[in-house]
Design a protein around this motif. Structure first.
Motif, PDB file in Angstrom:
ATOM      1  N   ARG A  47      48.390 -25.802  28.559  1.00 24.02           N
ATOM      2  CA  ARG A  47      49.224 -24.600  28.567  1.00 24.02           C
ATOM      3  C   ARG A  47      48.287 -23.399  28.630  1.00 24.02           C
ATOM      4  O   ARG A  47      47.395 -23.273  27.782  1.00 24.02           O
ATOM      5  CB  ARG A  47      50.092 -24.509  27.311  1.00 24.02           C
TER       6      ARG A  47
ATOM      7  N   MET B  96      48.851 -33.877  22.217  1.00 25.10           N
ATOM      8  CA  MET B  96      50.212 -33.869  21.645  1.00 25.10           C
ATOM      9  C   MET B  96      50.807 -35.272  21.665  1.00 25.10           C
ATOM     10  O   MET B  96      50.531 -36.052  22.566  1.00 25.10           O
ATOM     11  CB  MET B  96      51.127 -32.949  22.465  1.00 25.10           C
TER      12      MET B  96
ATOM     13  N   GLU C 140      53.432 -24.494  12.446  1.00 27.39           N
ATOM     14  CA  GLU C 140      54.316 -25.463  13.095  1.00 27.39           C
ATOM     15  C   GLU C 140      53.494 -26.631  13.621  1.00 27.39           C
ATOM     16  O   GLU C 140      52.683 -26.469  14.520  1.00 27.39           O
ATOM     17  CB  GLU C 140      55.078 -24.802  14.247  1.00 27.39           C
ATOM     18  N   VAL C 141      53.724 -27.806  13.064  1.00 31.47           N
ATOM     19  CA  VAL C 141      52.986 -28.987  13.533  1.00 31.47           C
ATOM     20  C   VAL C 141      53.881 -29.948  14.309  1.00 31.47           C
ATOM     21  O   VAL C 141      53.396 -30.753  15.103  1.00 31.47           O
ATOM     22  CB  VAL C 141      52.302 -29.743  12.368  1.00 31.47           C
ATOM     23  N   GLY C 142      55.185 -29.869  14.067  1.00 34.19           N
ATOM     24  CA  GLY C 142      56.093 -30.784  14.763  1.00 34.19           C
ATOM     25  C   GLY C 142      57.393 -30.087  15.084  1.00 34.19           C
ATOM     26  O   GLY C 142      57.764 -29.087  14.458  1.00 34.19           O
ATOM     27  N   HIS C 143      58.077 -30.625  16.107  1.00 33.00           N
ATOM     28  CA  HIS C 143      59.288 -29.973  16.582  1.00 33.00           C
ATOM     29  C   HIS C 143      60.212 -31.078  17.077  1.00 33.00           C
ATOM     30  O   HIS C 143      59.808 -31.893  17.897  1.00 33.00           O
ATOM     31  CB  HIS C 143      58.897 -29.029  17.727  1.00 33.00           C
TER      32      HIS C 143
ATOM     33  N   GLY D  38      58.117 -33.578  19.360  1.00 37.68           N
ATOM     34  CA  GLY D  38      56.686 -33.351  19.559  1.00 37.68           C
ATOM     35  C   GLY D  38      55.909 -33.211  18.262  1.00 37.68           C
ATOM     36  O   GLY D  38      56.457 -32.754  17.247  1.00 37.68           O
ATOM     37  N   ILE D  39      54.651 -33.605  18.300  1.00 38.91           N
ATOM     38  CA  ILE D  39      53.727 -33.318  17.193  1.00 38.91           C
ATOM     39  C   ILE D  39      52.395 -32.886  17.810  1.00 38.91           C
ATOM     40  O   ILE D  39      51.877 -33.550  18.713  1.00 38.91           O
ATOM     41  CB  ILE D  39      53.487 -34.550  16.290  1.00 38.91           C
TER      42      ILE D  39
HETATM   43  N1  LIG Z   1      48.688 -24.297  22.373  1.00 39.13           N
HETATM   44  C1  LIG Z   1      48.796 -25.280  21.499  1.00 39.13           C
HETATM   45  N2  LIG Z   1      47.686 -25.805  20.916  1.00 39.13           N
HETATM   46  C2  LIG Z   1      47.790 -26.831  20.042  1.00 39.13           C
HETATM   47  N3  LIG Z   1      48.954 -27.396  19.690  1.00 39.13           N
HETATM   48  C3  LIG Z   1      50.087 -26.914  20.235  1.00 39.13           C
HETATM   49  C4  LIG Z   1      50.059 -25.836  21.160  1.00 39.13           C
HETATM   50  N4  LIG Z   1      51.342 -25.566  21.548  1.00 39.13           N
HETATM   51  C5  LIG Z   1      52.121 -26.443  20.892  1.00 39.13           C
HETATM   52  N5  LIG Z   1      51.388 -27.257  20.107  1.00 39.13           N
HETATM   53  C6  LIG Z   1      51.863 -28.355  19.253  1.00 39.13           C
HETATM   54  O1  LIG Z   1      52.763 -29.171  19.982  1.00 39.13           O
HETATM   55  C7  LIG Z   1      54.003 -29.298  19.279  1.00 39.13           C
HETATM   56  C8  LIG Z   1      55.162 -29.450  20.233  1.00 39.13           C
HETATM   57  O2  LIG Z   1      55.147 -28.437  21.242  1.00 39.13           O
HETATM   58  P1  LIG Z   1      56.273 -27.322  21.400  1.00 39.13           P
HETATM   59  O3  LIG Z   1      56.484 -27.080  22.840  1.00 39.13           O
HETATM   60  O4  LIG Z   1      57.429 -27.614  20.546  1.00 39.13           O
HETATM   61  O5  LIG Z   1      55.427 -26.099  20.800  1.00 39.13           O
HETATM   62  P2  LIG Z   1      55.761 -24.542  20.854  1.00 39.13           P
HETATM   63  O6  LIG Z   1      57.134 -24.311  20.373  1.00 39.13           O
HETATM   64  O7  LIG Z   1      55.354 -23.972  22.165  1.00 39.13           O
HETATM   65  O8  LIG Z   1      54.699 -24.067  19.744  1.00 39.13           O
HETATM   66  P3  LIG Z   1      54.299 -22.548  19.483  1.00 39.13           P
HETATM   67  O9  LIG Z   1      55.575 -21.857  19.115  1.00 39.13           O
HETATM   68  O10 LIG Z   1      53.321 -22.624  18.351  1.00 39.13           O
HETATM   69  O11 LIG Z   1      53.707 -22.049  20.773  1.00 39.13           O
HETATM   70  C9  LIG Z   1      54.063 -28.048  18.423  1.00 39.13           C
HETATM   71  O12 LIG Z   1      54.869 -28.287  17.294  1.00 39.13           O
HETATM   72  C10 LIG Z   1      52.608 -27.846  18.048  1.00 39.13           C
HETATM   73  O13 LIG Z   1      52.271 -28.653  16.934  1.00 39.13           O
END
Ligand SMILES: Nc1ncnc2c1ncn2[C@@H]1O[C@H](COP(=O)(O)OP(=O)(O)OP(=O)(O)O)[C@@H](O)[C@H]1O
Ligand SMILES: [Mg+2]
Ligand SMILES: [Zn+2]
Length: 418
Positions: free
Chosen positions: A140, A157, A258-261, A293-294
């Motif tokens: 990303r 992830m 946020e570690v998991g969603h 996701g984690i």
């Molecule tokens: N740029 C990143 N670097 C490391 N881990 C990430 C990153 N973006 C997301 N994650 C991890 O992947 C998991 C699932 O991704 P998700 O798309 O739900 O994240 P996200 O909502 O974009 O997170 P954030 O709001 O922190 O950008 C997140 O809960 C987080 O633990």
């Protein structure tokens, strides 16, 4: 592993590139090195931690009935055009062209790919539900990559996707994943809360985020002091109110990472991509989906944010790169060196996660490094060897115990395995 051979370049000073404690400590303790903004190499210690996180996640996902797959990271634009996300995702998507000028992206998430797989493989309600997951590198192009592994541009992830014939089936699997996530973060000895969330770019319906509590966390939440309940600070309630879930706890302001969603996606992707199944009445319907996701690297960083002191990292034992460091006080003293080596060999024999600090350095230097790395148990072979005793010191509590030389392996097997 022997410390004299371990590639763990520790730093005495705080690196200037790091703002948060987990990033500082991972650099200082020689876990990671930056290659470019938001892109890191894992050194041996860092990779061991990453693997520990991934293995706990894998074990619990398998236990929950999910099946592991591995999807590509190089993804053709056409799939993303089907859902409209080729345009929607904007600049966060890393886009590339091949030699024929065909467009691709590096996968930031895999709803399109998994939906394509399932629409071409599953036809009948009898083959549902399924939950497929992978542990893989995501890309990303974050606006502000920062805090080391916390917000990278390339990161590990675990992403899981479930497919269902009914809303009830999705609700059941969502619960299953909720409980699985609790088991995962419980096994890692982390303190966390669960917050109802804004689904953002991926989502359709309901979603919840798992937040590891940490003083410097990016998210502000109102968390119960008694159960796992929390809500986003942005929502209505205020501090000091009773918890609506358990009734006995009180809500107070905290910060989290946020570690998991976990998401209930519904038919957002399956309808657009025609991921259909035949129901009992031979009617064609879009599958109902969930995704889960984690962040593997982010979880490791969050564990450090929650568990550190002035001397360095204090790993929860399940995530520590090594559980035991055997340290001869003075390697020039033959008996100490030999006893330490013997304990080290016996630990290996027992399958314990052990490091031998065989460096010809002052005791103070060795203890500092081992504490910085955060190893849960130090086994010190020093003066008390004269009385046939070995000193064991716990990183977390600083508590010291003297153990009979002959009982040391039994003691370690009981207290420092798993
Ligand atoms: N740029 C990143 N670097 C490391 N881990 C990430 C990153 N973006 C997301 N994650 C991890 O992947 C998991 C699932 O991704 P998700 O798309 O739900 O994240 P996200 O909502 O974009 O997170 P954030 O709001 O922190 O950008 C997140 O809960 C987080 O633990
Ligand atoms: Mg994001
Ligand atoms: Zn509560």
């Amino acid at each position: 592993m022997k410390m004299s051979q371990l590639v763990a370049p520790t730093l005495r000073e705080d690196p200037s590139e790091a703002e948060v404690v987990s990033h500082k400590l991972m650099l200082r303790a020689g876990f990671i090195r930056r290659l470019s903004a938001g892109v890191y190499t894992f050194l041996p210690l860092g990779f061991r931690v990453l693997s520990k996180v991934a293995n706990i996640v894998r074990a619990e996902m398998t236990r929950a009935g999910a099946q592991e797959v591995l999807m590509p990271t190089l993804l053709p634009a056409e799939l993303w055009q089907e859902t409209g996300r080729w345009e929607m995702y904007g600049k966060e998507l890393f886009r590339i062209k091949d030699r024929h000028d065909r467009e691709f992206c590096l996968g930031p998430t895999h709803e399109e790919v998994i939906t394509d797989l399932v629409r071409n493989t599953i036809r009948s309600y009898k083959q549902l539900p399924v939950n497929l997951y992978q542990i893989q590198t995501k890309f990303r192009d974050e606006i502000r990559p920062r805090f080391g592994l916390m917000r990278g541009r390339e990161f590990m992830m675990k992403d899981a996707y479930s497919f269902h014939a009914s809303e009830e089936s999705l609700a059941k699997e969502y619960q299953n994943m909720y409980q699985t996530y609790c088991r995962i973060f419980d096994r890692m000895d982390l303190k966390y809360r669960v917050v109802e969330a804004d689904p953002g770019l991926i989502g359709g319906g309901f979603s919840e985020e798992f937040m590891v509590l940490a003083e410097e966390g990016e998210e502000e939440i109102l968390a119960c002091d008694n159960c796992s309940f929390a809500i986003s600070w942005k929502s209505f309630s205020s501090e000091g109110e009773p918890c609506p879930k358990c009734g006995t706890g009180i809500l107070s302001k905290k910060r989290g990472i946020e570690v998991g969603h976990i998401f209930k996606l519904g038919t957002k992707y399956s309808a657009k991509m025609k991921c259909l199944f035949l129901d009992e009445n031979n009617q064609e319907k879009p599958m109902i989906m969930g995704c889960y996701g984690i962040g593997v690297g982010r979880t490791a960083a969050a564990a450090i944010e929650q568990n550190n002191d002035k001397d360095g990292i204090v790993w929860p034992a399940p995530l520590a790169p090594f559980k035991i460091a055997v340290i001869p006080a003075n390697v020039a003293e033959k008996e100490q060196a030999e006893t330490a080596e013997k304990i080290y060999r016996d630990c290996l024999e027992q399958g314990l996660d052990v490091l031998l600090d065989d460096r010809d350095d002052r005791m103070g230097v060795k203890l500092k490094d081992v504490d910085l790395i955060g190893i849960p148990f130090k086994v010190i072979v020093g003066k008390s060897l004269k009385e046939g005793k070995i000193e064991v010191k716990a990183r977390k509590t600083g508590e010291t115990q003297l153990i009979e030389k002959d009982k040391i392996i039994d003691w370690l097997s009981q207290n420092a395995s798993g």
